[in-house]
Write a protein that holds these residues in place. Structure first.
Motif, PDB file in Angstrom:
ATOM      1  N   SER A   1       0.816  -1.218   0.000  1.00  0.00           N
ATOM      2  CA  SER A   1       0.000   0.000   0.000  1.00  0.00           C
ATOM      3  C   SER A   1       0.847   1.264   0.000  1.00  0.00           C
ATOM      4  CB  SER A   1      -0.934   0.003   1.212  1.00  0.00           C
ATOM      5  OG  SER A   1      -0.184  -0.080   2.406  1.00  0.00           O
ATOM      6  N   GLU A   2       2.145   1.145   0.349  1.00  0.00           N
ATOM      7  CA  GLU A   2       3.022   2.316   0.415  1.00  0.00           C
ATOM      8  C   GLU A   2       3.641   2.663  -0.938  1.00  0.00           C
ATOM      9  OE1 GLU A   2       4.388   1.025   4.926  1.00  0.00           O
ATOM     10  OE2 GLU A   2       5.906   1.544   3.443  1.00  0.00           O
ATOM     11  N   LEU A   3       3.567   1.739  -1.889  1.00  0.00           N
ATOM     12  CA  LEU A   3       4.095   2.036  -3.220  1.00  0.00           C
ATOM     13  C   LEU A   3       3.210   3.051  -3.916  1.00  0.00           C
ATOM     14  CD1 LEU A   3       5.091  -1.520  -4.535  1.00  0.00           C
ATOM     15  CD2 LEU A   3       6.604   0.267  -3.660  1.00  0.00           C
ATOM     16  N   LYS A   4       3.806   3.944  -4.678  1.00  0.00           N
ATOM     17  CA  LYS A   4       3.071   4.973  -5.399  1.00  0.00           C
ATOM     18  C   LYS A   4       2.835   4.528  -6.837  1.00  0.00           C
ATOM     19  CE  LYS A   4       4.838   8.874  -2.673  1.00  0.00           C
ATOM     20  NZ  LYS A   4       5.516   8.052  -1.664  1.00  0.00           N
ATOM     21  N   THR A   5       1.929   5.226  -7.507  1.00  0.00           N
ATOM     22  CA  THR A   5       1.607   4.913  -8.897  1.00  0.00           C
ATOM     23  C   THR A   5       2.877   4.970  -9.754  1.00  0.00           C
ATOM     24  OG1 THR A   5      -0.613   5.829  -8.653  1.00  0.00           O
ATOM     25  CG2 THR A   5       0.224   5.573 -10.892  1.00  0.00           C
ATOM     26  N   GLY A   6       3.102   3.907 -10.526  1.00  0.00           N
ATOM     27  CA  GLY A   6       4.277   3.825 -11.376  1.00  0.00           C
ATOM     28  C   GLY A   6       5.428   3.074 -10.748  1.00  0.00           C
ATOM     29  N   GLU A   7       5.369   2.827  -9.427  1.00  0.00           N
ATOM     30  CA  GLU A   7       6.439   2.106  -8.759  1.00  0.00           C
ATOM     31  C   GLU A   7       6.179   0.604  -8.786  1.00  0.00           C
ATOM     32  OE1 GLU A   7       6.803   3.706  -4.853  1.00  0.00           O
ATOM     33  OE2 GLU A   7       7.855   5.524  -5.519  1.00  0.00           O
TER      34      GLU A   7
END
Length: 821
Positions: free
Chosen positions: A4-10
């Protein structure tokens, strides 16, 4: 870190899945397993849920669910030691004759048939194309949808090829044979209780690794099987390469490339089915039974349990003992309950517990997770050995990503969706009104002919007013139902409906519902009956029940003639659209409130995770759209026609008898049994300001809402054409006549003049509209709720609570409104 801590594109590499129970099991089965790369593709407009890409699939999870998955970044992963490659360990087992015994009845039936018959079950993941095969091969009209779980029943069809007669059964789409969802349990039960001669396992070739997980479970069941590698054109276009024959030999299953959309490979597929049916197992590397090696501790446990299970003759006839042992190690509750009936059940379960404990001690994983890992390890190893290389050409999802950036954009997504809904309803009501008028004219012509041919009397009246009137009230709405479902089918088949659920999940979740509940609620604006039936796609029983209970609050098309009659009678043409819109909004708001109350007080507990496949956009064919739209139309007539016909005859009888001679229609209604009932219950509805005539209209609507308009039309203006109106139609001044008649009655009720009662009459009219909106769903809807829940208590509860709700809200509006008049 958490997923859930990953951002869009990661991107990240999955370390492990935390949590327990159904959620953890489902997530792992969907491909969220140790060592897999996961990409964050897109956040919903309301920042929840989030779309992820894993193993070639794009799925959505809520933030709260993603927080249970531990990941590391790509950079951190490179520093770690590469995970050990699991080679495809296999053991060839000679077919156990006890596992494949035929009953005497089956042998006798097979011998007595002149033609060779092969019973074939179609099994596969949702959206893999198996229903397209079913339609292509049998010509049957079954629903093909791009929304997980559209096919919710097993449909039978027939086909003939090379002198063989195929009995085809299209089973619901399922990701596994676990006991997680109704679809999975249903498929398992069908495969066990009605074991097919051959299973066609349909696979989406563009996502081999994920689809082959179900194949490994079918291998455990020891069923004769042929794999159809469907959508093979997509992997050719992408440039994928692998040795098909080698992969087939590794799995011990013949595999046939197919493109069901165009029919490519279908003949080869059925020819291979015949060869498998007539062939002998283990005579070829492409047709043999293999054992997937799950590790020595699990295999020892399986062997120990099999020694006991093989002593039971009934078990060997019905199940593969290896399959049962594996299910016990997965702690499958249904299999555990089945095993407990055996004399040595305790010993079997002790062997299971001992093996599970050793697996936990060695791997620090429970046996269920270890089995899943072993199956995926086998699949990875087989693909590697077959030289599988994913192509670098433009992938299937390229166009989908472009469209998703527009259609699910946080600024444009909702406006586009609202425009789509507006277009759907405008076309439904506007375009549908023309064929509706033609059908009304046709049934009117039939009624006139019967009036001329038959002598005047009860028989003529029953046929003209009861039968023709009842059938006509249903059939006249068929064009609008067809248009509505044409739009819904297009959205489902194209993949847009799953995006709508993706965008709406946060709102649905705040109501205590699942994102998938949104689709049935939208369908409810057309007709509640098929909407109730479509709730089967919701895996959570809690969300499914709550959705069914609030669906009657969605204003269906059958209420439209009543709205138009009352609004046209009491409100100006300028105010009419706003009054109509307010009714839809009130229904939605009340549904939201009731949903929150139900989930808080009646159906407590956590909902299932929002794990839903987001398939690539595909443009549906006109033939497919037309075919299943008509199927929905037939379903509408089948479910509602009979009930409305019976209800219409009952209402007709109550309004026809007693029948003294020399009375016109209005006088007849006023002295009928129906009016007597209305006068009896009149005190109950005085808080709403209703008189007995308005009460009679409500009673008539119990059978079908369409009847309310015609009943009131006859009572007040001796005109039953109100039920035919789908727009403002003051032909012959009928609205003016009804306005004067109702005002006169209400003036008498309130002991005032018709002029002075005008404001009260408008308030009464709006209270009446609210009551019609909220009260007792039609009998067809009640029957559908009973059919889907299997219990009358939920159907009776739905009828009771909606009627009570209608009484309370309409009374409150009238009483509070009266204070300001």
């Amino acid at each position: 870190m958490k997923l859930s801590e990953l951002k869009t594109g990661e991107s990240g590499i999955i370390v492990k899945v935390n949590g327990h129970g159904g959620f953890r099991k489902r997530i792992i089965e969907m491909g969220f397993i140790k060592g897999k790369k996961v990409d964050v593709m897109l956040n919903a407009p309301l920042k929840d849920p989030v779309k992820y890409r894993i193993m070639g699939y794009e799925v959505s999870l809520r933030h709260s669910e993603a927080a249970l998955i531990d990941v590391i970044s790509i950079e951190e992963a490179r520093k770690l030691e590469k995970p050990e490659t699991v080679s495809p360990g296999m053991e060839i087992e000679k077919p156990d004759p006890d596992d494949q015994m035929l009953t005497p009845d089956e042998m006798e039936d097979a011998a007595s048939k002149k033609r060779k018959t092969i019973r074939v079950a179609l099994v596969g993941n949702p959206n893999c194309g198996k229903t397209s095969l079913f339609n292509f091969a049998s010509g049957a009209h079954e629903r093909v949808g791009n929304y997980s779980g559209v096919t919710v029943d097993a449909k039978a069809g027939y086909a003939d090829f090379e002198g063989y007669h195929f009995e085809l059964v299209d089973l619901p789409g399922t990701y596994s044979l676990s006991a997680y969802s109704p679809e999975e349990l249903y498929v398992r039960k069908q495969l066990v209780d009605k074991t097919p001669d051959v299973v066609i396992n349909v696979i989406d070739s563009s996502n081999l690794e994920r689809n082959l997980y179900l194949t490994t479970q079918l291998i455990d069941m020891h069923l004769r099987m042929v794999v159809a590698l469907n959508m093979f054109d997509e992997i050719k276009q992408r440039g994928d390469r692998f040795n098909l024959d080698k992969l087939s030999k590794l799995f011990g299953i013949p595999m046939v490339p197919t493109v069901f959309k165009t029919g490519v490979g279908v003949k080869e597929l059925f020819h291979t089915v015949i060869e498998t049916y007539e062939g002998t197992e283990d005579k070829s590397l492409n047709f043999r039974h293999i054992h997937i090696n799950h590790g020595h501790e699990i295999e020892n446990g399986i062997k120990n349990m099999q020694e006991h299970l093989k002593q039971e003759l009934d078990v060997r006839q019905k199940f593969s003992t290896r399959y049962l042992a594996i299910k016990l190690l997965e702690h499958d509750k249904d299999v555990e309950d089945y095993i407990r009936q055996f004399p040595d059940a305790q010993e079997i379960l002790e062997h299971r517990d001992e093996a599970a404990a050793r697996v936990k001690e060695e791997t620090l994983q429970d046996s269920e997770t270890a089995i899943m890992d072993a199956k995926y390890g086998f699949i990875r190893g087989a693909l590697e050995e077959a030289g599988y290389k994913e192509g670098t050409n433009q992938e299937t999802y390229h166009a989908t990503h472009v469209l998703d950036n527009i259609l699910t954009n946080k600024f444009f997504g909702f406006p586009i969706f609202l425009c789509v809904l507006a277009l759907m309803f405008i076309c439904t009501f506007w375009l549908g009104s023309y064929p509706q008028d033609w059908l009304d004219t046709f049934f009117g012509w039939v009624g006139e002919k019967l009036t001329v041919v038959l002598p005047e009397g009860p028989v003529q009246a029953m046929l003209v007013d009861g039968v023709i009137g009842g059938v006509g009230s249903v059939a006249s709405f068929l064009p609008q139902i067809l248009i509505l479902y044409l739009f819904i089918s297009f959205m489902e088949d194209s993949g847009y409906m799953s995006r709508a659920a993706f965008m709406m999940d946060k709102l649905m979740h705040n109501m205590g519902l699942h994102g998938k509940s949104f689709i049935p609620l939208i369908m409810g604006f057309g007709c509640n009956v098929p909407a109730i039936m479509s709730t089967r796609t919701i895996e959570s029983r809690r969300s499914r029940l709550v959705t069914m209970l609030i669906l009657p609050l969605m204003s269906c098309e059958a209420r439209i003639p009543i709205y138009i009659m009352i609004i046209g009678t009491f409100f100006s043409r300028t105010a009419s659209p706003f009054i109509m819109m307010s009714l839809y909004l009130v229904g939605i708001v009340v549904a939201v409130i009731m949903s929150k109350l139900f989930t808080k007080f009646m159906f407590k507990g956590e909902d299932t995770p929002f794990v839903m496949e987001l398939p690539p956009y595909r443009f549906p064919t006109l033939k497919a759209l037309g075919r299943h739209t008509w199927e929905k139309g037939k379903q509408y007539l089948k479910k509602m026609g009979g009930i409305i016909l019976v209800a219409s005859i009952i209402v007709w009888a109550l309004s026809y008898f007693p029948h003294p001679q020399g009375l016109d229609d209005q006088q007849q209604q006023e002295q009928s049994y129906l009016s007597s009932i209305g006068k009896t219950v009149e005190p109950v509805f005085l808080p709403q300001g209703f008189n007995w005539k308005l009460d009679v209209g409500l009673l008539a609507g119990v059978g079908a809402k369409e009847i309310v308009a015609s009943t009131m039309g006859v009572l007040y203006s001796n005109d039953d054409s109100f039920q035919d109106d789908n727009g403002y139609n003051d032909e012959g001044g009928k609205y003016e006549r009804m306005h004067k008649a109702i005002c006169a009655d209400l003036a008498e009720l309130h002991h005032t003049t018709p002029q002075a009662v005008e404001p009260t009459a408008k308030l009464t009219a709006y209270s009446y509209l609210l009551f019609v909106l909220l009260y007792f769903p039609c009998i067809a809807t009640i029957a559908a709720i009973k059919g889907e829940t299997g219990k009358w208590k939920w159907a009776i509860f739905a009828a009771t609570y909606t009627t009570a709700l209608a009484w309370i809200i309409s009374a409150a509006v009238f009483q509070v409104g009266s204070l300001f008049i």
